[in-house]
Design a protein around this motif. Structure first.
Motif, PDB file in Angstrom:
ATOM      1  N   SER A  17      -7.783  69.718 -97.732  1.00  0.00           N
ATOM      2  CA  SER A  17      -8.778  70.623 -97.160  1.00  0.00           C
ATOM      3  C   SER A  17     -10.112  69.909 -96.975  1.00  0.00           C
ATOM      4  O   SER A  17     -10.356  68.836 -97.539  1.00  0.00           O
ATOM      5  CB  SER A  17      -8.972  71.841 -98.064  1.00  0.00           C
ATOM      6  N   ALA A  18     -10.989  70.511 -96.185  1.00  0.00           N
ATOM      7  CA  ALA A  18     -12.314  69.936 -95.944  1.00  0.00           C
ATOM      8  C   ALA A  18     -13.117  69.860 -97.240  1.00  0.00           C
ATOM      9  O   ALA A  18     -13.824  68.878 -97.498  1.00  0.00           O
ATOM     10  CB  ALA A  18     -13.054  70.761 -94.898  1.00  0.00           C
ATOM     11  N   LYS A  48     -11.209  66.430 -91.436  1.00  0.00           N
ATOM     12  CA  LYS A  48      -9.918  67.090 -91.602  1.00  0.00           C
ATOM     13  C   LYS A  48      -9.152  67.119 -90.285  1.00  0.00           C
ATOM     14  O   LYS A  48      -7.947  66.836 -90.235  1.00  0.00           O
ATOM     15  CB  LYS A  48     -10.118  68.510 -92.133  1.00  0.00           C
ATOM     16  N   ILE A 102     -11.921  66.980 -99.308  1.00  0.00           N
ATOM     17  CA  ILE A 102     -12.392  65.705 -98.752  1.00  0.00           C
ATOM     18  C   ILE A 102     -13.805  65.415 -99.242  1.00  0.00           C
ATOM     19  O   ILE A 102     -14.107  64.320 -99.716  1.00  0.00           O
ATOM     20  CB  ILE A 102     -12.345  65.736 -97.214  1.00  0.00           C
ATOM     21  N   GLY A 111     -16.591  66.593 -94.100  1.00  0.00           N
ATOM     22  CA  GLY A 111     -15.224  66.989 -94.424  1.00  0.00           C
ATOM     23  C   GLY A 111     -14.571  67.835 -93.351  1.00  0.00           C
ATOM     24  O   GLY A 111     -13.383  67.678 -93.054  1.00  0.00           O
ATOM     25  N   LYS A 112     -15.327  68.756 -92.736  1.00  0.00           N
ATOM     26  CA  LYS A 112     -14.752  69.645 -91.728  1.00  0.00           C
ATOM     27  C   LYS A 112     -14.305  68.872 -90.494  1.00  0.00           C
ATOM     28  O   LYS A 112     -13.251  69.151 -89.914  1.00  0.00           O
ATOM     29  CB  LYS A 112     -15.781  70.708 -91.341  1.00  0.00           C
TER      30      LYS A 112
END
Length: 242
Positions: free
Chosen positions: A103-104, A79, A107, A75-76
């Motif tokens: 946001s991560a 994004k 996600i 996710g990070k």
């Protein structure tokens, strides 16, 4: 019961009533209080809990598609990648805005169940054990001055990260003349490698008598083996781990 509370009013009366309701019904105190206040959920339904969904179905589907094409990032990482990808997606302005602001954590939460069913990352094919037995090992060096005997290999363009799918270069070098042919193939798959060999076969200015390769699955498979045999091209391979 009403007569018992004639002299008890206010908070004391409500507390006593709640105590007796819990004792009689066996309910938890919090649930009993909700029943008294008329906040109990309807029978047979769980009710809606948590905050309302911020992202519609179209945004989630676009997120799934991007995640697969992006090589399944966390996710990070995704994004930051979405900010670059979103302007090129064929989605509505509303979906684009949702993907830009997601946001991560959202996600990862949105893709949690999808990641289980989407499968693992694509890996290069393994050599077919049956083909390895059929293809002889070539241990000596090339000693021919006659063209038409080639060495083939693949080169990865992965930026140092071998995970996922990316472009490979299929390289064919004639042992005698040094004539070199290059073809870009996707993910070093068996079909892609065969198409690259067919293109080289049609383009080079001489016939092809023999092909020597390593033990990679892009060459040691039944698609390539049957095609070479049909063209009467001799196939050899190097010793494993040599």
């Amino acid at each position: 019961m009403r007569e018992r509370y004639t002299r008890m009013t206010g908070r004391r009366a409500k507390t006593k009533l709640l105590d007796e309701l819990v004792e009689v019904t066996g309910w938890e105190r919090k649930h009993a209080n909700k029943v008294i206040l008329g906040q109990n959920r309807k029978s047979g339904t769980k009710g809606q809990r948590g905050a309302p969904a911020q992202y519609n179905g179209a945004a989630i589907e676009a997120l799934k598609s991007c995640w697969l094409v992006m090589n399944q990032p966390c996710g990070k990482r995704m994004k930051d990648m979405l900010l670059i990808w979103v302007p090129y997606l064929e989605v509505s302005d509303e979906v684009q805005q949702q993907l830009k602001t997601i946001s991560a954590a959202s996600i990862d939460r949105s893709l949690k169940n999808f990641k289980v069913t989407a499968g693992k990352k694509v890996r290069p094919p393994k050599p077919a054990s049956g083909v390895k037995i059929l293809v002889e090992v070539r241990a000596e060096s090339w000693s021919t001055c006659e063209p038409e005997w080639t060495e083939v290999d693949t080169v990865a363009h992965c930026g140092g990260d071998m995970s996922g799918s990316f472009v490979w270069t299929l390289t064919s070098v004639d042992a005698a003349s040094g004539w070199t042919e290059l073809r870009a193939i996707w993910n070093r798959g068996q079909h892609a490698s065969l198409e690259g060999l067919e293109s080289i076969y049609e383009s080079q200015p001489f016939k092809l008598l023999g092909v020597d390769s390593d033990n990679g699955g892009e060459f040691l498979n039944y698609f390539v083996y049957d095609w070479l045999k049909k063209k009467d091209i001799h196939q050899t391979r190097s010793r494993p781990y040599f």
